[in-house]
Scaffold this active site. Sequence first.
Site, mmCIF file in Angstrom:
data_model
loop_
_atom_site.group_PDB
_atom_site.id
_atom_site.type_symbol
_atom_site.label_atom_id
_atom_site.label_comp_id
_atom_site.label_asym_id
_atom_site.label_seq_id
_atom_site.Cartn_x
_atom_site.Cartn_y
_atom_site.Cartn_z
ATOM 1 N N ASP A 1 40.727 -57.871 -15.770
ATOM 2 C CA ASP A 1 40.747 -56.538 -16.157
ATOM 3 C C ASP A 1 40.772 -56.372 -17.109
ATOM 4 O O ASP A 1 40.738 -57.030 -18.112
ATOM 5 C CB ASP A 1 41.376 -55.686 -15.481
ATOM 6 C CG ASP A 1 41.822 -54.195 -16.088
ATOM 7 O OD1 ASP A 1 40.304 -53.712 -15.548
ATOM 8 O OD2 ASP A 1 42.634 -53.853 -16.137
ATOM 9 N N ASP B 1 46.311 -54.670 -12.736
ATOM 10 C CA ASP B 1 47.027 -53.899 -13.164
ATOM 11 C C ASP B 1 47.395 -52.985 -13.155
ATOM 12 O O ASP B 1 48.635 -52.749 -11.624
ATOM 13 C CB ASP B 1 47.732 -53.925 -15.011
ATOM 14 C CG ASP B 1 46.846 -53.383 -15.312
ATOM 15 O OD1 ASP B 1 45.073 -53.096 -15.823
ATOM 16 O OD2 ASP B 1 47.128 -52.240 -16.369
ATOM 17 N N CYS C 1 73.283 -62.931 -20.858
ATOM 18 C CA CYS C 1 73.106 -62.051 -20.119
ATOM 19 C C CYS C 1 74.435 -61.178 -19.459
ATOM 20 O O CYS C 1 74.563 -59.516 -19.479
ATOM 21 C CB CYS C 1 71.249 -61.629 -19.428
ATOM 22 S SG CYS C 1 70.291 -62.608 -20.782
ATOM 23 N N CYS D 1 70.093 -64.923 -17.923
ATOM 24 C CA CYS D 1 70.950 -65.991 -18.600
ATOM 25 C C CYS D 1 72.497 -66.081 -18.125
ATOM 26 O O CYS D 1 72.849 -64.477 -17.982
ATOM 27 C CB CYS D 1 70.754 -67.034 -19.694
ATOM 28 S SG CYS D 1 71.266 -65.415 -20.902
#
Lengths: 707, 52
Positions: free
Chosen positions: A426, A602, A28, A25
């Site tokens: 998973d 992952d 930031c 943003c």
Amino acid sequence: MNAASHEPLLAADETTILVVPGMHCAGCMAKVERALSAVPGVSAARVNLTAKQVRAEHTHGVETAQLIAALEAVGFASQPRTEEMTKAPSAVKPLLAPLAVAAFASMNVMLLSISVWSGAEGSTRSLFHWISALIGIPAIAYSGTPFFKSAYAVLKRARTNMDVPISIGIALATGLSFYETLTGGHDAYFDGVLMLIMFLLAGRTLDAMMRDRARAGVDALLIQAAPGASVVSPDGSLQWITASELQPGMVMRIAAGERLAADGEIVSGSSAFDQSLLTGESAPVAAHVGTTVHAGTLNLDAPVDVRVTAAGADTSLAEIARLMDAAEQPRSVYVRIADRASRLYAPAVHTLAALSFAGWMIAGAGIYQSTVIAIAVLIITCPCALGLAVPVAQVVASGALMREGIMVKDGSAIERMALVDRVLLDKTGSLTLGKPEPDAAVVDSLDNEAAAVALGLASHSRHPHSRALEAALLARGHRAVRVEGVAETAGIGLSGTWNDRKVSLGRNDAADVVSTTLRIEGRDEVLIPFTDKLRPDAHAALARLKALGLKVSLLSGDNQKAVAEVAAEVGLEAQAAADPAEKREAIAALQATGHKVLMVGDGLNDGPALAAADASIAPGSASDVGRQAADLVFLGDSLNALPRAVLAARRTMRVVKQNFALAIGYNVFAVPLAIMGYVNPMIAAAAMSGSSLIVVANSLRLVRAAK
Amino acid sequence: MNGLAFLLPIALGLGLLGLVAFFWALKRGQFEDLDGAANRILYDDEEEGPHG
């Protein structure tokens, strides 16, 4: 804040680019730029939010580590961008220039056309047509290249796509308009052709923008450390060697917390290895001299020396990569919905144009008039709204998903996602967070003294259990006490003295669960079990998936017991101890019975399954392989991203279908007019822009699709 | 008819100017970071803000 203004003699002679994945943003951006500008020697810092990078210009004296520390101080993790990570070619850039030319030319030609439509006659009309041709023909030739190239490429392979009817329509309409100009005729369609090109290019640009943006986001997540290892030379010195240059027989020294770059056998030391990325196994596996360890696993406890037995293409990692290549083939067979539409569309409109030509010839019209009408049919059916129907909807939806922290790699992912009816999850790292957390009940039960000592000890170690315990204690508001003489013994734990009492935190051989034990002299020892927690909202997310009509089950590489526990907790069927090839086979078996499978995973071990599934999604914390193989990547911990993505994909496809209906509905009205010979350039231009705007407006309803 | 003689070149020239400006901006990298540009407008304190 500008350092250069305080020290005008310092020249900015070096540039460092840092990847800052956490920026999202204006606040930031301002923080990051200010933090870097405040470092002495930095003359300028500029954020690129799209690529999640910041470029700092500074003097020689400034170290990259200083810049990273400055960002860490304001709460942003960052990594230097490595040389190999040069900018990937953008898909948008080559389209911007043709788009600008088409826009410029269509506006100017439209200006002239309006004069013609409002009644310019004779030599004035002829002059306007000539100027239109002078602007239009070069502009069409230049800005139409993306379509001509693509049409030529598929025609060479005797196929067809949407670009073939577009190219034919453009070429015929331009030819007819030029003929009209030469002969001083009535109607020139330069404005319509240019507007068509402009709308279509706008659709293409949006499509490309979506892919660029998602790729930039995924790239920013990639861990940039080049894989490799410190190799022990015969004279005892250490040398960093990249993974591709490792040879069997070399001895690698693997520090605690380092990932192995090649398969090998331990020659000295003993430690525990986290194999979860490779096998899905959640518990660390003990390894001693003589144990075989695999590339991609993480050394947890103590430094070990490993003699390389297989490197590069021979490692178990490379085997997974091969499985993935093989798995990706079925997916490339998927035909995008726009291409499927064009397979029906192109023959239909060309037949229609040919029939109109034949019909008018039979009815006694001349060749010229019949040709004009046939071309008018082609122009009016040119798939302007159809060209926008898919990309605009997908771009709006992927923007909505991105705001919810879900990155979509390309438009076809949304199409495939909308079709899934089975979900395979998973366990480690996907359904669970994939990192050990100390048992909450035990941590809560610690009194202040015990907690303070535990924190004092844990803060000295980089071991994942220590880090997790420290975070848990800090989160409960505990403060550390000073423990004297803390020593960490690899594989055993931490010990020290506090108030003249011996204290330690570490392994307990008597325990049969993954745990650490806190011992304080004069008190009972406390066993702190570590478990891999479910992701927050896991129960709610699974319930929502069920409500969407999806059957969910677990597919894990972890052992039966660990999987059965989790499966019982969430109430799902499970297949345990599946290796990468078995995961892929499980998916193939479902696909063979007609199911469309969404894979959520992952690890490296999920890579082939992610690639083989009809659609796939990976958490942002996934391995590089997992993130690259997946269609979608979600940031944050919440599993709610899954139902959200499926729902948004379905909504998108509903809007795409509405768009097709709108575009076809428009043709139902316009085509009879064209066939009867009532269409002139003005009607063509109005119909085209009108239908395109309606399609865009309908797609914009997807702004909230991901809520 | 005489008006056209200079109005047309002016109209086309202005359009061309816009096109040239766009290409100039494209080459200077002004379209590299569209998200960032959209957010920069929200900086509160331009005076103290960092200079790029």
